[in-house]
Scaffold this active site. Structure first.
Site, PDB file in Angstrom:
ATOM      1  N   GLY A  53      -4.383  -4.346  -0.171  1.00 41.81           N
ATOM      2  CA  GLY A  53      -5.756  -4.527  -0.633  1.00 41.81           C
ATOM      3  C   GLY A  53      -6.287  -5.937  -0.600  1.00 41.81           C
ATOM      4  O   GLY A  53      -7.507  -6.141  -0.477  1.00 41.81           O
ATOM      5  N   HIS A  81      -9.164  -2.032   5.966  1.00 41.65           N
ATOM      6  CA  HIS A  81      -8.008  -1.793   5.103  1.00 41.65           C
ATOM      7  C   HIS A  81      -6.867  -2.688   5.529  1.00 41.65           C
ATOM      8  O   HIS A  81      -6.843  -3.225   6.662  1.00 41.65           O
ATOM      9  CB  HIS A  81      -7.575  -0.321   5.148  1.00 41.65           C
ATOM     10  CG  HIS A  81      -6.651   0.009   6.283  1.00 41.65           C
ATOM     11  ND1 HIS A  81      -5.278  -0.061   6.166  1.00 41.65           N
ATOM     12  CD2 HIS A  81      -6.912   0.411   7.555  1.00 41.65           C
ATOM     13  CE1 HIS A  81      -4.724   0.289   7.317  1.00 41.65           C
ATOM     14  NE2 HIS A  81      -5.687   0.583   8.181  1.00 41.65           N
ATOM     15  N   CYS A  82      -5.912  -2.881   4.601  1.00 38.42           N
ATOM     16  CA  CYS A  82      -4.694  -3.641   4.911  1.00 38.42           C
ATOM     17  C   CYS A  82      -3.511  -2.899   4.293  1.00 38.42           C
ATOM     18  O   CYS A  82      -3.529  -1.666   4.214  1.00 38.42           O
ATOM     19  CB  CYS A  82      -4.816  -5.078   4.394  1.00 38.42           C
ATOM     20  SG  CYS A  82      -4.991  -5.192   2.602  1.00 38.42           S
ATOM     21  N   GLN A  83      -2.490  -3.624   3.853  1.00 34.27           N
ATOM     22  CA  GLN A  83      -1.316  -2.974   3.294  1.00 34.27           C
ATOM     23  C   GLN A  83      -1.478  -2.664   1.808  1.00 34.27           C
ATOM     24  O   GLN A  83      -1.171  -1.575   1.350  1.00 34.27           O
ATOM     25  CB  GLN A  83      -0.080  -3.864   3.491  1.00 34.27           C
ATOM     26  CG  GLN A  83       1.245  -3.200   3.139  1.00 34.27           C
ATOM     27  CD  GLN A  83       1.640  -2.121   4.141  1.00 34.27           C
ATOM     28  OE1 GLN A  83       1.204  -2.141   5.291  1.00 34.27           O
ATOM     29  NE2 GLN A  83       2.441  -1.176   3.700  1.00 34.27           N
ATOM     30  N   GLY A  89      -7.734  -6.803   2.821  1.00 36.94           N
ATOM     31  CA  GLY A  89      -8.905  -5.955   3.009  1.00 36.94           C
ATOM     32  C   GLY A  89     -10.106  -6.477   2.238  1.00 36.94           C
ATOM     33  O   GLY A  89     -11.240  -6.471   2.739  1.00 36.94           O
TER      34      GLY A  89
END
Length: 524
Positions: A510, A506-508, A513
């Site tokens: 998408g 995951h990231c902030q 990610g």
């Protein structure tokens, strides 16, 4: 030929004016029990808040102007108290004199709308809805008498209730919002409604969820949770129901939703009687079932269609309703179209969910605002089932594009191919709507497999490791407990640090990610 229309405002006046344009010789009479037959009911809360400063701005047409321009016989403060479908007559009461008379019709149109209950506080605390100009006058009279920073309770966290909250805060009122639901704006899914609660509390609104008003005493209301709230005014916005008392008494059929049942041309079960507006059932665009949608756009459209049918123009059947809606709340914009995930789950309908978190326009151009977008897709057909957007600037045009796509039958992946207007101050070269289409395509083809937010806990219980591919600084500023931080730009060099077994990245928002997921998938 004489057509009588019961009720004005959107549906009734759209019927009357369209019918006049089609038939100059017809006698058209409108009976409206209120003082005003044509007013901007959607603007009422904004007059309370002073955004629309002049009361006269809300008054769109008068009986005199309608008589002059359209040769309509408009009778305000006249209530139709009964209908005789066999004799094709109505009994009308003049609310000023109390006198009653019988009027004959060739065609009758019911545009009686919806009605609201005053609630249990009415006997002890001034309690008003926001459905008419007179309602606004009463609300403003209470506020002006109360002085600065009055305490006000708003009951109901739907569209009107939230608009009331915003505008009461603009007047300096201390507002408590009471809602029987566990979230504000129930048509939204819970994760999309979470920003609504943050917005309200940031603005100083006291929010009481899962509670109802059970009683009152002078200057105070009592809630079902045992608490009491001091207040000078209660704004009742807990919902409306079809006003069908005339229809019931006249033997007009009612549908499963409680609204007046009509066919595709807005004809009721009684000959020579049509019905339009908020009190009438519509057909849902997704499943074709009867539904209630209380939106001004539909009321205007259906009033026009009923007039076409009365005039004999042989219109096509009404287009099913999507339920497209939007709300501005204290600087946040919330919009939706189609079904929510909650509704899809309740109906047992398979669906795929797409989330994106784009900016309103190119981020290098000043003033870009973020938004959260949710798209619901049929996994078998790629049909768009619904969408929800929460953010600031640009939410309105994106929800409208998706609504048009749904009406036109475009698939979710087809959104990526739409050629939309672009300049850096208005959008991005890959518009947020295009990005929804790209992500929908990736999930449909299996290029990217996703785990939804509510599925993550179960996945971790099954041994999945959560990898945060943001930068170390972002991870340190706030992270999901137990996640492993491996920044995307270092991922190729640090593959050996990945734990054994399945991982979720995951990231902030998408994008990183997705890139990480593609990288790791290709490396096995």
């Amino acid at each position: 030929m004489r057509t009588i229309i019961i009720g004005g405002v959107a549906a009734g006046m759209s019927t009357a004016t369209r019918l006049r344009r089609l038939d100059e010789a017809r006698q058209i009479t409108v009976f409206e029990r209120g003082t005003h037959v044509s007013f901007a009911n959607c603007g009422l809360p904004y007059h309370v808040g002073g955004v629309i400063p002049e009361r006269s701005s809300l008054l769109l047409q008068s009986p005199e102007s309608l008589a002059s321009r359209f040769a309509l016989d408009v009778c305000v403060r006249h209530e139709v108290v009964s209908i005789d479908p066999t004799a094709r007559t109505v009994t009308v009461r003049d609310l000023t004199t109390g006198a009653e008379r019988i009027e004959a019709y060739d065609e009758l149109v019911l545009a009686t709308g919806a009605t609201a209950s005053p609630g249990p506080s009415a006997e002890h605390v001034p309690t008003h809805t926001l459905r008419s100009v007179e309602d606004v006058d009463r609300v403003l009279a209470v506020l002006e008498q109360a002085g600065p920073e009055p305490r006000v309770v708003v009951v109901g966290a739907g569209f009107v209730g939230l608009e009331a909250v915003e505008n009461l805060r603009a007047r300096g009122a201390q507002v408590t919002l009471v809602s029987r639901g566990r979230q504000a704006l129930s048509p939204l899914d819970p994760e999309m409604a979470a920003p609504v609660l943050r917005t309200l509390r940031r603005a100083g609104v006291d929010v009481r969820l899962g509670a109802t008003v059970t009683g009152a005493e002078p200057g105070r209301v009592h809630l079902s949770d045992g608490s009491s709230i001091d207040t000078v005014l209660v704004v009742e916005a807990s919902g409306v129901r079809p006003d069908r008392s005339l229809a019931d008494a006249a033997g007009i059929a009612v549908g499963p939703t409680g609204g007046i049942a009509v066919d595709g041309r807005h004809r009721t079960s009684q000959p020579h009687v049509w019905a339009v507006g908020d009190g009438v059932e519509k057909l849902d665009q997704l499943d074709g079932a009867p539904t209630l949608v209380t939106m001004a756009g539909l009321a205007n459209r259906h009033g026009r269609a009923a007039a076409d049918d009365i005039a004999g123009t042989e219109p096509e059947d009404a287009v099913p309703a999507l339920g497209t809606a939007i709300l501005g709340l204290l600087g946040t914009t919330l919009a939706l179209v189609g079904w929510s995930e909650r509704r899809l789950v309740a109906a047992g309908r398979p669906h795929r969910v797409v989330y994106t978190h784009p900016a309103s326009h190119a981020t290098y151009y000043p003033g870009a605002e973020s938004m959260a977008m949710k798209l619901l897709v049929d996994p078998a057909t790629d049909r768009i089932l619904g969408a929800q957007i929460v953010g600031g600037e640009g939410v309105d045009k994106r929800i409208d594009v998706i609504a048009v796509a749904m009406a036109a039958g475009l698939t979710a992946t087809a959104l990526s191919q739409l050629e939309l207007a672009y300049a850096p101050q208005y959008g991005s070269a890959k518009d947020p709507v295009n990005m929804l289409g790209y992500v929908a395509e990736n999930t449909a083809t299996g290029a990217t497999r996703t785990v939804q937010w509510h599925e993550l806990a179960a996945a971790r219980d099954d041994g999945v490791v959560l990898v945060d591919v943001r930068s170390p600084a972002e991870h340190a500023a706030g992270a999901i407990p137990g996640s492993v931080n491996l920044p995307l730009d270092e991922l190729r060099l640090r593959l050996g640090e990945l734990p054994d077994g399945p991982v979720v990245v995951h990231c902030q928002v998408g994008q990183r990610g997705h890139t990480a997921a593609r990288l790791l998938t290709q490396l096995g």
